[in-house]
Design a protein around this motif. Structure first.
Motif, PDB file in Angstrom:
ATOM      1  N   VAL A   1       0.898  -1.217   0.068  1.00 15.15           N
ATOM      2  CA  VAL A   1      -0.179   0.016  -0.107  1.00 15.15           C
ATOM      3  C   VAL A   1       0.870   1.382  -0.022  1.00 15.15           C
ATOM      4  CG1 VAL A   1      -1.689   1.392   1.290  1.00 15.15           C
ATOM      5  CG2 VAL A   1      -1.976  -1.098   1.121  1.00 15.15           C
ATOM      6  N   MET A   2       1.866   1.252   0.680  1.00 13.34           N
ATOM      7  CA  MET A   2       2.820   2.484   0.853  1.00 13.34           C
ATOM      8  C   MET A   2       3.563   2.786  -0.649  1.00 13.34           C
ATOM      9  SD  MET A   2       4.053   1.678   4.791  1.00 13.34           S
ATOM     10  CE  MET A   2       5.323   2.793   4.792  1.00 13.34           C
ATOM     11  N   GLY A   3       3.904   1.539  -1.003  1.00 12.23           N
ATOM     12  CA  GLY A   3       4.647   1.354  -2.279  1.00 12.23           C
ATOM     13  C   GLY A   3       3.757   1.964  -3.344  1.00 12.23           C
ATOM     14  N   GLY A   4       2.624   1.588  -3.628  1.00 13.26           N
ATOM     15  CA  GLY A   4       1.533   1.985  -4.516  1.00 13.26           C
ATOM     16  C   GLY A   4       1.413   3.365  -4.335  1.00 13.26           C
ATOM     17  N   LEU A   5       1.302   3.971  -3.074  1.00 15.52           N
ATOM     18  CA  LEU A   5       1.061   5.445  -2.849  1.00 15.52           C
ATOM     19  C   LEU A   5       2.334   6.264  -3.381  1.00 15.52           C
ATOM     20  CD1 LEU A   5      -0.759   5.157   0.675  1.00 15.52           C
ATOM     21  CD2 LEU A   5      -1.723   6.252  -1.577  1.00 15.52           C
ATOM     22  N   THR A   6       3.388   5.814  -2.903  1.00 15.16           N
ATOM     23  CA  THR A   6       4.518   6.518  -3.469  1.00 15.16           C
ATOM     24  C   THR A   6       4.591   6.461  -5.008  1.00 15.16           C
ATOM     25  OG1 THR A   6       6.188   4.486  -3.151  1.00 15.16           O
ATOM     26  CG2 THR A   6       5.993   6.336  -1.482  1.00 15.16           C
ATOM     27  N   GLY A   7       4.176   5.498  -5.665  1.00 11.05           N
ATOM     28  CA  GLY A   7       4.080   5.378  -6.954  1.00 11.05           C
ATOM     29  C   GLY A   7       3.104   6.335  -7.611  1.00 11.05           C
ATOM     30  N   VAL A   8       2.008   6.599  -7.019  1.00 15.18           N
ATOM     31  CA  VAL A   8       1.087   7.643  -7.521  1.00 15.18           C
ATOM     32  C   VAL A   8       1.708   9.318  -7.450  1.00 15.18           C
ATOM     33  CG1 VAL A   8      -0.993   8.838  -6.964  1.00 15.18           C
ATOM     34  CG2 VAL A   8      -0.798   6.329  -6.757  1.00 15.18           C
ATOM     35  N   MET A   9       2.412   9.156  -6.247  1.00 12.78           N
ATOM     36  CA  MET A   9       3.228  10.442  -6.156  1.00 12.78           C
ATOM     37  C   MET A   9       4.228  10.608  -7.312  1.00 12.78           C
ATOM     38  SD  MET A   9       4.586  10.412  -2.217  1.00 12.78           S
ATOM     39  CE  MET A   9       3.313  10.198  -0.922  1.00 12.78           C
ATOM     40  N   LEU A  10       4.883   9.319  -7.595  1.00 17.50           N
ATOM     41  CA  LEU A  10       5.854   9.755  -8.796  1.00 17.50           C
ATOM     42  C   LEU A  10       5.303   9.860 -10.257  1.00 17.50           C
ATOM     43  CD1 LEU A  10       8.468   6.888  -7.560  1.00 17.50           C
ATOM     44  CD2 LEU A  10       8.973   9.369  -7.743  1.00 17.50           C
ATOM     45  N   ALA A  11       3.916   9.562 -10.359  1.00 16.08           N
ATOM     46  CA  ALA A  11       3.070   9.845 -11.353  1.00 16.08           C
ATOM     47  C   ALA A  11       2.770  11.211 -11.711  1.00 16.08           C
ATOM     48  CB  ALA A  11       1.971   8.931 -11.387  1.00 16.08           C
ATOM     49  N   ILE A  12       3.002  12.056 -10.643  1.00 21.22           N
ATOM     50  CA  ILE A  12       2.714  13.559 -10.753  1.00 21.22           C
ATOM     51  C   ILE A  12       3.859  14.168 -11.141  1.00 21.22           C
ATOM     52  CG2 ILE A  12       2.045  15.571  -8.994  1.00 21.22           C
ATOM     53  CD1 ILE A  12      -0.030  13.130  -9.565  1.00 21.22           C
ATOM     54  N   VAL A  13       3.730  14.859 -12.244  1.00 23.14           N
ATOM     55  CA  VAL A  13       5.024  15.381 -13.178  1.00 23.14           C
ATOM     56  C   VAL A  13       5.849  16.226 -12.153  1.00 23.14           C
ATOM     57  CG1 VAL A  13       5.875  16.285 -15.109  1.00 23.14           C
ATOM     58  CG2 VAL A  13       3.856  14.957 -15.110  1.00 23.14           C
ATOM     59  N   PRO A  14       5.364  17.350 -11.470  1.00 24.13           N
ATOM     60  CA  PRO A  14       6.458  18.197 -10.909  1.00 24.13           C
ATOM     61  C   PRO A  14       7.132  17.443  -9.751  1.00 24.13           C
ATOM     62  CG  PRO A  14       4.045  19.063 -11.087  1.00 24.13           C
ATOM     63  CD  PRO A  14       4.016  17.773 -11.438  1.00 24.13           C
ATOM     64  N   PHE A  15       6.415  16.738  -9.170  1.00 23.35           N
ATOM     65  CA  PHE A  15       7.111  15.873  -8.022  1.00 23.35           C
ATOM     66  C   PHE A  15       8.288  14.957  -8.467  1.00 23.35           C
ATOM     67  CE2 PHE A  15       7.497  12.400  -5.079  1.00 23.35           C
ATOM     68  CZ  PHE A  15       8.080  12.850  -4.036  1.00 23.35           C
ATOM     69  N   ASN A  16       7.732  14.367  -9.809  1.00 23.04           N
ATOM     70  CA  ASN A  16       8.663  13.367 -10.648  1.00 23.04           C
ATOM     71  C   ASN A  16       9.969  14.049 -10.758  1.00 23.04           C
ATOM     72  OD1 ASN A  16       9.783  12.179 -12.957  1.00 23.04           O
ATOM     73  ND2 ASN A  16       8.584  10.466 -12.197  1.00 23.04           N
ATOM     74  N   TRP A  17       9.633  15.246 -11.064  1.00 20.55           N
ATOM     75  CA  TRP A  17      11.005  16.226 -11.698  1.00 20.55           C
ATOM     76  C   TRP A  17      11.954  16.354 -10.538  1.00 20.55           C
ATOM     77  CZ3 TRP A  17       8.556  20.652 -14.864  1.00 20.55           C
ATOM     78  CH2 TRP A  17       8.146  19.996 -16.031  1.00 20.55           C
ATOM     79  N   GLN A  18      11.492  16.317  -9.162  1.00 26.46           N
ATOM     80  CA  GLN A  18      12.493  16.383  -8.146  1.00 26.46           C
ATOM     81  C   GLN A  18      12.852  14.895  -7.629  1.00 26.46           C
ATOM     82  OE1 GLN A  18      14.119  18.795  -6.994  1.00 26.46           O
ATOM     83  NE2 GLN A  18      12.960  20.502  -6.120  1.00 26.46           N
ATOM     84  N   ALA A  19      11.935  14.023  -7.592  1.00 28.19           N
ATOM     85  CA  ALA A  19      12.252  12.799  -7.042  1.00 28.19           C
ATOM     86  C   ALA A  19      12.969  11.651  -7.998  1.00 28.19           C
ATOM     87  CB  ALA A  19      10.993  12.018  -6.504  1.00 28.19           C
ATOM     88  N   HIS A  20      12.811  11.767  -9.583  1.00 30.72           N
ATOM     89  CA  HIS A  20      13.303  11.056 -10.303  1.00 30.72           C
ATOM     90  C   HIS A  20      14.894  10.749 -10.192  1.00 30.72           C
ATOM     91  CE1 HIS A  20      13.544   8.869 -14.195  1.00 30.72           C
ATOM     92  NE2 HIS A  20      14.470   9.981 -14.580  1.00 30.72           N
ATOM     93  N   ASP A  21      15.044   9.511 -10.382  1.00 29.44           N
ATOM     94  CA  ASP A  21      16.723   9.030 -10.396  1.00 29.44           C
ATOM     95  C   ASP A  21      17.296   9.512  -8.966  1.00 29.44           C
ATOM     96  OD1 ASP A  21      17.585   7.795 -12.493  1.00 29.44           O
ATOM     97  OD2 ASP A  21      17.873   9.492 -13.640  1.00 29.44           O
ATOM     98  N   THR A  22      16.494   9.398  -7.787  1.00 27.17           N
ATOM     99  CA  THR A  22      16.853   9.709  -6.511  1.00 27.17           C
ATOM    100  C   THR A  22      16.861   8.255  -5.924  1.00 27.17           C
ATOM    101  OG1 THR A  22      15.091  10.495  -5.520  1.00 27.17           O
ATOM    102  CG2 THR A  22      16.547  11.970  -6.636  1.00 27.17           C
ATOM    103  N   ALA A  23      17.263   8.535  -4.573  1.00 27.10           N
ATOM    104  CA  ALA A  23      17.141   7.281  -3.703  1.00 27.10           C
ATOM    105  C   ALA A  23      15.495   7.372  -3.530  1.00 27.10           C
ATOM    106  CB  ALA A  23      17.843   7.457  -2.218  1.00 27.10           C
ATOM    107  N   PHE A  24      14.756   8.202  -3.546  1.00 25.72           N
ATOM    108  CA  PHE A  24      13.263   7.814  -3.382  1.00 25.72           C
ATOM    109  C   PHE A  24      12.803   6.894  -4.209  1.00 25.72           C
ATOM    110  CE2 PHE A  24       8.935   8.763  -3.930  1.00 25.72           C
ATOM    111  CZ  PHE A  24       8.355   9.429  -2.555  1.00 25.72           C
ATOM    112  N   VAL A  25      13.348   6.901  -5.673  1.00 29.21           N
ATOM    113  CA  VAL A  25      12.757   5.925  -6.642  1.00 29.21           C
ATOM    114  C   VAL A  25      13.277   4.591  -6.150  1.00 29.21           C
ATOM    115  CG1 VAL A  25      12.886   5.528  -8.931  1.00 29.21           C
ATOM    116  CG2 VAL A  25      12.669   7.744  -8.390  1.00 29.21           C
ATOM    117  N   THR A  26      14.596   4.445  -5.827  1.00 25.15           N
ATOM    118  CA  THR A  26      15.058   3.159  -5.238  1.00 25.15           C
ATOM    119  C   THR A  26      14.026   2.675  -4.053  1.00 25.15           C
ATOM    120  OG1 THR A  26      17.163   4.301  -5.371  1.00 25.15           O
ATOM    121  CG2 THR A  26      17.082   2.176  -4.614  1.00 25.15           C
ATOM    122  N   ALA A  27      13.840   3.618  -2.911  1.00 24.22           N
ATOM    123  CA  ALA A  27      12.866   3.085  -1.994  1.00 24.22           C
ATOM    124  C   ALA A  27      11.538   2.667  -2.482  1.00 24.22           C
ATOM    125  CB  ALA A  27      12.625   4.323  -1.177  1.00 24.22           C
ATOM    126  N   HIS A  28      10.851   3.435  -3.390  1.00 23.74           N
ATOM    127  CA  HIS A  28       9.657   3.163  -3.932  1.00 23.74           C
ATOM    128  C   HIS A  28       9.812   1.727  -4.826  1.00 23.74           C
ATOM    129  CE1 HIS A  28       6.286   3.186  -6.855  1.00 23.74           C
ATOM    130  NE2 HIS A  28       7.057   2.930  -7.885  1.00 23.74           N
TER     131      HIS A  28
END
Lengths: 844, 226
Positions: free
Chosen positions: A388-415
Motif C-alpha cells: 500500500v505504501m509502495g503504491g502510494l509513492t508510485g502515485v506520487m511519482l506519477a505526478i510530473v512536478p514531483f517526479n522532476w524532483q524525485a526522479h533518479d534519486t534514492a526516493f525511486v530506489t525506495a519506491h
C-alpha cells in the motif's frame, strides 16, 4: 473427425460438457502404471532429460532462489559501500558493475524465472491436467535461463560484468562509451534468458486456454489462472520490444549500425522508449502472479470464497491494457511535450484504480470470512503494509512536478523496493509457506517461520522507509561516495544496518524451508482444507498429478472429497493403458473435451538445443561473427530434429476418454495445442515487427533530423525487386492451402525465389547501413523479413519431406497447418514492410 | 509526551531535512511549490495508509455480512478515483505554474560532458561568458537553462531551485529555475553517466545584479562578441 465421433457424445455436447464418471479401479495399480510412464529417468541423466512440469517448475524456482541470494549478496556490498560518505572498499568501476548486476539479476534472473516457475509448477495442478502443453519447451526455457544466467555470473567473476545500470541507456552503453564486452554480456545474456520468458508465456497461455478440466469454464476458473493468463499475454507483448532493442543495440555495438547514435540520424531516446515499453509492463508482469497468489490464499485462510470475482477479473484485464500506456512516466525528465506529460501522468495515476479494486476486494474477503493467522497470513499482512505504501509513492511519482524532483534519486530506489518486495517477495513467501506441503509432503516446524517474518519486516522497513527521505534530501541513485554531503550519512548508515537485518531474515526464511523439507513430520493430504484441484492429489504431488483427470462433478467439490475419487480412476483418461503420456485438450470457452494430446517423454534434446544456442551467444560475445553464423547451423539442425519428434507416429486410433466418449489423438485433430502455441508465438513475433516499425516511425517523426546521405538506390530496379518478392510470397501463401505435395514444392521454390530477390536487393540497392540510422533500420527490417522467409522455406521443405514419408494423409495434417500459418504471417509482414519502405521514400 | 517536546521533535525532524541538495529546503518559488505538493501528498498518503491498514485490522474478527459492491465499486473504484483525481489535479495545477514559457526570461546554456559542466551566459555587451562547473544566474527572476550534452545522457539538477532535466546528445532541453535571493546553490548530475557520475557536481551562483560583474574572479573566460 475432429470432434466427438459417437452418437452418445452428440447429446453430451448438447448438455454442455457432461462427462460420465468411469467405474472405480484399484488406486495403487493406477499409480504404478502412471508413475512408470510419467516419472523422470533415474540418476543425474534423469535430471538432464526431465521435461516434467513439477520437476522443472521447482527447478526454475530453486535456481531463482539461488540468484536471489547472489543478488542479495551484491546488495550487501552496495549497502556496505554507502554506509559512510567516503565509501568503504569498492572502486567506482567495480561498484558500477555491482549495482548493475544487482538490478539485472533481481529482475531477469530472480523475479521473472520465479513467477514462470510458479506458473509452470502450479497451473497444471490447479487446472486439473498432467503437464504443461509443451514439456520439451519447458525444459528448453530452463536451460536457456540457466546458461544465460551463468554467462552473466561468469562475467561478474572475471570483472567484465555490465556496468551501465540495469536499463542500459545509450549512448553510455554504446561501443564508444562502453568499450569491452561488459555491455555485450548484458545484451546477449539477457536476450538468451528471455527465450525462456517467451517460451513460458507461450505455454502458459496455451495450457490455461486449452487444458482446463472439462467443464471448468474460462469465467469460473481459479483466479490464479486469470492472473497468469494476463501475465503471459503481457509477456508475449512486453518482451519483444526489449528483445528488439537489445538486438538493435548489439547490432550497433558489433557492426556500427547507428540506431541510437545522434550524430548519424539515430536517437538515444529510441532505446528508452523500447526499454520502458517492456520495462513498465514488466512491473505488472511481476505483480500479477503475486496478486494471483493473494487471491488464492486469502479465501482459504479466511474460510470463505473470494469477494468480487468478476470485479477482480475486470481489474486484471484493465491492468493488462493500461500498463502498456504509461511507460513514458519513466521518462518525464527527457524533455517530452507538455500535453504528452499530462496524458501519461493521468494514465499512470489511472493504473492505480484496478490495483485498488483488488486490494479492497481482498480486505472485503477478510471481512466476509474468518481470518486465521497461519504463517501465509503473516506474509499477506506484510504485503498489505508494504505494498500500500509502495503504491502510494508510485502515485506520487506519477505526478510530473514531483517526479522532476524525485526522479533518479534514492526516493525511486525506495519506491521500487516497496513495490517489488511488497508486491512480489511477500506474496511469494506466502506462496512458499502455503504450497510447501504439496512439494515436500511435510508439515512445517513452528516458530522459525514466524520469527523470519518479523525480522524481514523490521529489516525491510528499516532499510527502505528512510530511503525516501534520503532521496528527497538530494541523493541521486548510483553514486558510490558522497564526501560533500555529511547530512546523508546517518540516513545511509541506518539503511545499511537494517539491510543486514533484512538479509538475516531472508536467511532464516530459507532455513525454515530447509528444516521443513528435512525434519518436518509427514503431513496429511490437503492440510488447508482447500477448495481447489491443486490439493486434490497425494502429497508430495506425484509426477502425473491426477490418476484420472477431474470432470465436472469434481469441480464443485472440495479437494478432500475429490481426491479419492480421482485416485480410483473415476475421472477421465484414467491410468496409462497405452503406455504413453496423455492428457485431455478442451475448448477455450467452456472447456468441452476436444481431443487427446500425446506428450513427448524424457529427452535431452532441449539441453542440446539450448547449448548450441549458447555456443552462438559465446561466439557473438567473443566477436567471432563468422563462427557465430556457423554456430547457427547446428541450431537449425536440432530444431529440425525437434520438429521431427512431433510427426504423427504410433497408435493413431481414437481413445476412450470416459464411458461413451471416444476422442481422436492430436495428430488427427484440427485445432491442436501446437496450433494455439504457434498463434501465441506469432503474437510475440508480430510485436517484435511492430517494435521495429515503431523505430522507423520514431526516427522519421520525433528525432531531430540529421540528413541522411543521398540514396544510392535505383527506383525502378528496387520496385521490380520488391514486386518479385511480393508475388512470390503471395503465391507461397496461396499454394499452402492446396494440401498437395506439388504445392509444397512450389511453396518452397517461391520462398527461395523471394529470399534470393531480397538478397540481391540488399547487396545491389541498399545503402550502407553504417552511414545513417534510416538505412540501418531498413537493413534490420529486411533482415527480419529475410529470416522469416528462410524459416518459411525450411517449413515448406519439412512439409515436402512429410509428404515423401507419407505422414500427411486425409486423417493427419502433419506440419502443413503450421507452415500455412507461418507463411501467411511472413507474406503479411513482407508486404507491410514494403509498404512502409515505399511510404518512407515517398515522404522524404 | 508533552507539547513542547513534540514541537521540539518536529523541529528536529525538519532540521534533519535540510541540506545543500535538499528538495525540502527550497530556495525559490518553483522548488517551494513542489515541496508543498510533496507535504500535501505525504499527509494524504499517511491518512490512506492508516485507513487501509485499519480496515485490514478490522478484518480479523468474526465473519460479517458485507456487500461486494461496497468494496470493489465503492472503495476500489470511486474512493480511489476521487483521491487520484484530486492528486492529478493538484499536479497539473502546479505543473502549469512552473513550466517554462515565452516571457522573455534570461537564458543561459548548460553543456554537459563526461564529467563536468560548461555554462554560458551573456555579459552586458552580449558577449558569451563561459565557466566550468559554476553557473551564474540572476536572483529574483525566472531563468531558462538550455541543456545539451557532449557525449552521454546527463541530468541537470539544482534541487533547491527546481526539478531536474536531462541533457541528451542531439537535443536541447529547457528547464526553468528561479532563486529567491542571491546566494550559492548546489547542483548535481542526476542521471548515471559512468565512472565520474558521483563527482559531476556544480554550483549555481545567483546574483542580485545582472549581468554580474565578474572582473574580480579569475574563473571566467570571455569569448569574442557574437
Amino acid at each position: 473427425m475432429t470432434d466427438i465421433p459417437t452418437p452418445a457424445a452428440a447429446s453430451a455436447r448438447a448438455d454442455s460438457v457432461h462427462v460420465a464418471p468411469a467405474p472405480a479401479q484399484r488406486a495403487l495399480a493406477l499409480h504404478r502404471d502412471l508413475t512408470r510412464v510419467w516419472r523422470n529417468d533415474r540418476g543425474l541423466w534423469g535430471q538432464i532429460t526431465a521435461v516434467n512440469h513439477t520437476t522443472l517448475g521447482l527447478r526454475f524456482m530453486g535456481t531463482a532462489l539461488v540468484f536471489f541470494a547472489i543478488g542479495g549478496i551484491l546488495s550487501m556490498l552496495i549497502r556496505a559501500q554507502l554506509a559512510t560518505h567516503q565509501g568503504a572498499f569498492l572502486d567506482t568501476a567495480l561498484y558500477n558493475q555491482i549495482f548493475t548486476m544487482h538490478g539485472s539479476i533481481m529482475m531477469f534472473l530472480f523475479a521473472i524465472p520465479m513467477l514462470e516457475g510458479l506458473g509452470i509448477w502450479l497451473l497444471p495442478k490447479l487446472l486439473g491436467t498432467r503437464d504443461m502443453a509443451f514439456p520439451r519447451l519447458t525444459a528448453l526455457g530452463y536451460w536457456c535461463y540457466l546458461f544465460g544466467g551463468l554467462i552473466m555470473l561468469t562475467a561478474l567473476l572475471f570483472g567484465v560484468a555490465p556496468h551501465d545500470g540495469w536499463f542500459m541507456y545509450t549512448p553510455l552503453s554504446d561501443a564508444t562509451h562502453s568499450p569491452g564486452i561488459n555491455a555485450d554480456v548484458w545484451l546477449l545474456g539477457v536476450t538468451f534468458v528471455e527465450i525462456s520468458a517467451v517460451a513460458a508465456a507461450v505455454e502458459i497461455t496455451v495450457t490455461i486456454l486449452r487444458q482446463r478440466a472439462p467443464g471448468m469454464k474460462l469465467t469460473e476458473m481459479p483466479l490464479f489462472a486469470w492472473y497468469m493468463l494476463g501475465t503471459s499475454a503481457m509477456m508475449l507483448v512486453g518482451f519483444p520490444p526489449l528483445i528488439a532493442g537489445s538486438v538493435l543495440l548489439e547490432l550497433e555495438r558489433a557492426f556500427g549500425w547507428p540506431f541510437f547514435d545522434p550524430t548519424r540520424g539515430g536517437d538515444p531516446l529510441l532505446w528508452q522508449h523500447l526499454f520502458w515499453l517492456f520495462g513498465h509492463p514488466e512491473v505488472y508482469i511481476i505483480f500479477l502472479p503475486a496478486a494471483g497468489v493473494m487471491s488464492m490464499i486469502i479465501p482459504v485462510m479466511c474460510r470463505t470464497t473470494i469477494l468480487g470475482y468478476g470485479a477482480i477479473v475486470a481489474a486484471i484485464l484493465a491492468l493488462v491494457f493500461l500498463s502498456f500506456g504509461l511507460w513514458v512516466h519513466h521518462m518525464f525528465t527527457v524533455g517530452i511535450p507538455h500535453m504528452a506529460l499530462a496524458f501519461f501522468s493521468a494514465a499512470s495515476v489511472l493504473v492505480a484504480v484496478p490495483t485498488a479494486v483488488q486490494v479492497f476486494a481482498w480486505i472485503g474477503t477478510m471481512w466476509k470470512g474468518h481470518p486465521q493467522l497461519h504463517l501465509p497470513m503473516y506474509h499477506i499482512c506484510g504485503f498489505f503494509l508494504t505494498f500500500v505504501m509502495g503504491g502510494l509513492t508510485g502515485v506520487m511519482l506519477a505526478i510530473v512536478p514531483f517526479n522532476w524532483q524525485a526522479h533518479d534519486t534514492a526516493f525511486v530506489t525506495a519506491h521500487l523496493h516497496y513495490v517489488l518486495i511488497g508486491g512480489f517477495v511477500f506474496p511469494m513467501m506466502a506462496a512458499a509457506t502455503y504450497w510447501l506441503p504439496l512439494i515436500t509432503g511435510k508439515a512445517r516446524i513452528r516458530g522459525v517461520g514466524e520469527a523470519a517474518f518479523w525480522v524481514i519486516l523490521l529489516g525491510f522497513h528499516g532499510t527502505f522507509f528512510i530511503m525516501h527521505l534520503t532521496g528527497l534530501m538530494g541523493m541521486p541513485r548510483r553514486i558510490d561516495v558522497y564526501p560533500d554531503n555529511p547530512e546523508w550519512v546517518w540516513l545511509n548508515l541506518t539503511s545499511s544496518i537494517f539491510s543486514f537485518v533484512l538479509t538475516i531474515g531472508f536467511a532464516m526464511f530459507v532455513l525454515d524451508l530447509i528444516l521443513q523439507a528435512t525434519l518436518g513430520q509427514r503431513t496429511r493430504r490437503d492440510p488447508w482444507d482447500a477448495p481447489t484441484l491443486d490439493w486434490a492429489m497425494p502429497v508430495p504431488s506425484p509426477s502425473y498429478n491426477f490418476a484420472s483427470l477431474p470432470i465436472s462433478r469434481h469441480l464443485g467439490q472440495s479437494a478432500r472429497d475429490a481426491v479419492l475419487s480421482l485416485a480410483r480412476g473415476e475421472g477421465a483418461l484414467a491410468g496409462a493403458a497405452r503406455g504413453r503420456r496423455e492428457l485431455l485438450v478442451t475448448s477455450v470457452g467452456v472447456a468441452r473435451p476436444h481431443h487427446v494430446a500425446i506428450l513427448p517423454g524424457n529427452t535431452a534434446l532441449p539441453l542440446y538445443l539450448s547449448a548450441s544456442i549458447g555456443v552462438f551467444v559465446l561466439m557473438m560475445l567473443a566477436g567471432q561473427y563468422r563462427l557465430a553464423a556457423l554456430a547457427l547451423v547446428p541450431v537449425g539442425a536440432l530444431i529440425w530434429v525437434w520438429a521431427r519428434g512431433m510427426a504423427p507416429a504410433g497408435d493413431l486410433r481414437a481413445v476412450e476418454v470416459a464411458p461413451n466418449l471416444n476422442l481422436p489423438v492430436h495428430h488427427c485433430a484440427q485445432h491442436s495445442l501446437a496450433r494455439t502455441g504457434l498463434a501465441a508465438v506469432l503474437v510475440a513475433d508480430g510485436t517484435l515487427f511492430v517494435s521495429l516499425l515503431f523505430g522507423v516511425a520514431f526516427l522519421s517523426v520525433v528525432t531531430p533530423a540529421t540528413p541522411p546521405p543521398a540514396a544510392g538506390a535505383d527506383t525502378v530496379t528496387s520496385l521490380v525487386g520488391l514486386g518479385v518478392i511480393g508475388i512470390a510470397l503471395v503465391l507461397a501463401a496461396l499454394v499452402g492451402r492446396l494440401n498437395t505435395r506439388s504445392a509444397a514444392a512450389l511453396g518452397l521454390g517461391a520462398n527461395l525465389l523471394a529470399l534470393a530477390a531480397l538478397l540481391w536487393l540488399a547487396f545491389s540497392q541498399m545503402d550502407d547501413p553504417t552511414a545513417h540510422a534510416r538505412d540501418a533500420l531498413r537493413a534490420a527490417v529486411a533482415g527480419y523479413v529475410g529470416l522469416h522467409m528462410l524459416v518459411a522455406a525450411a517449413m515448406a521443405a519439412f512439409v515436402l519431406d512429410q509428404f515423401r514419408r507419407g505422414e500427411i494423409t486425409p486423417q493427419t495434417q502433419g506440419a502443413l497447418g503450421a507452415w500455412q500459418m507461418w507463411q501467411h504471417f511472413t507474406t503479411a509482414v513482407a508486404l507491410l514492410a514494403a509498404l512502409v519502405l515505399i511510404a518512407q521514400v515517398g515522404v522524404s | 509526551m508533552t507539547r513542547p517536546a513534540l514541537a521540539l521533535c518536529a523541529l528536529c525532524l525538519l532540521a534533519a531535512c535540510d541540506g545543500p541538495l535538499s528538495t525540502l529546503q527550497p530556495s525559490g518559488p518553483i522548488a517551494t511549490e513542489i515541496a508543498w505538493l510533496w507535504w500535501a501528498m505525504l499527509a494524504g498518503a499517511a491518512l490512506i495508509t492508516v485507513f487501509v491498514l485499519g480496515l485490514l485490522a478490522m478484518g480479523f474478527g468474526a465473519p460479517r455480512k458485507t456487500q461486494a459492491r461496497v468494496w470493489t465499486h465503492g472503495l476500489g473504484l470511486w474512493f480511489s478515483m476521487a483521491i487520484l483525481g484530486s492528486v492529478l489535479g493538484a499536479g497539473l495545477w502546479v505543473g502549469e505554474r512552473i513550466l517554462p514559457r515565452d516571457d522573455g526570461a534570461v537564458t543561459v546554456q548548460a553543456h554537459a560532458f563526461q564529467w563536468g559542466w560548461e555554462f554560458t551566459h551573456e555579459d552586458a555587451n552580449g558577449a558569451a561568458m563561459r565557466s566550468t562547473d559554476l553557473l551564474h544566474i540572476p536572483a529574483g527572476q525566472p531563468v531558462d537553462v538550455l541543456i545539451t550534452s557532449e557525449d552521454v545522457i546527463h541530468s541537470f539538477w539544482v534541487p533547491q531551485l527546481a526539478g531536474k532535466m536531462d541533457a541528451i546528445p542531439g537535443r536541447t532541453n529547457r528547464a526553468r529555475l528561479k532563486a529567491d535571493t542571491p546566494g550559492i546553490y548546489d547542483g548535481i548530475c542526476a542521471e548515471f553517466c559512468g565512472v565520474g557520475h558521483a563527482h559531476m557536481r556544480f554550483t549555481v551562483q545567483a546574483h542580485a545584479d545582472w549581468p554580474p560583474d565578474l572582473s574580480d574572479e579569475g574563473t571566467e573566460q570571455q569569448e569574442g562578441a557574437p
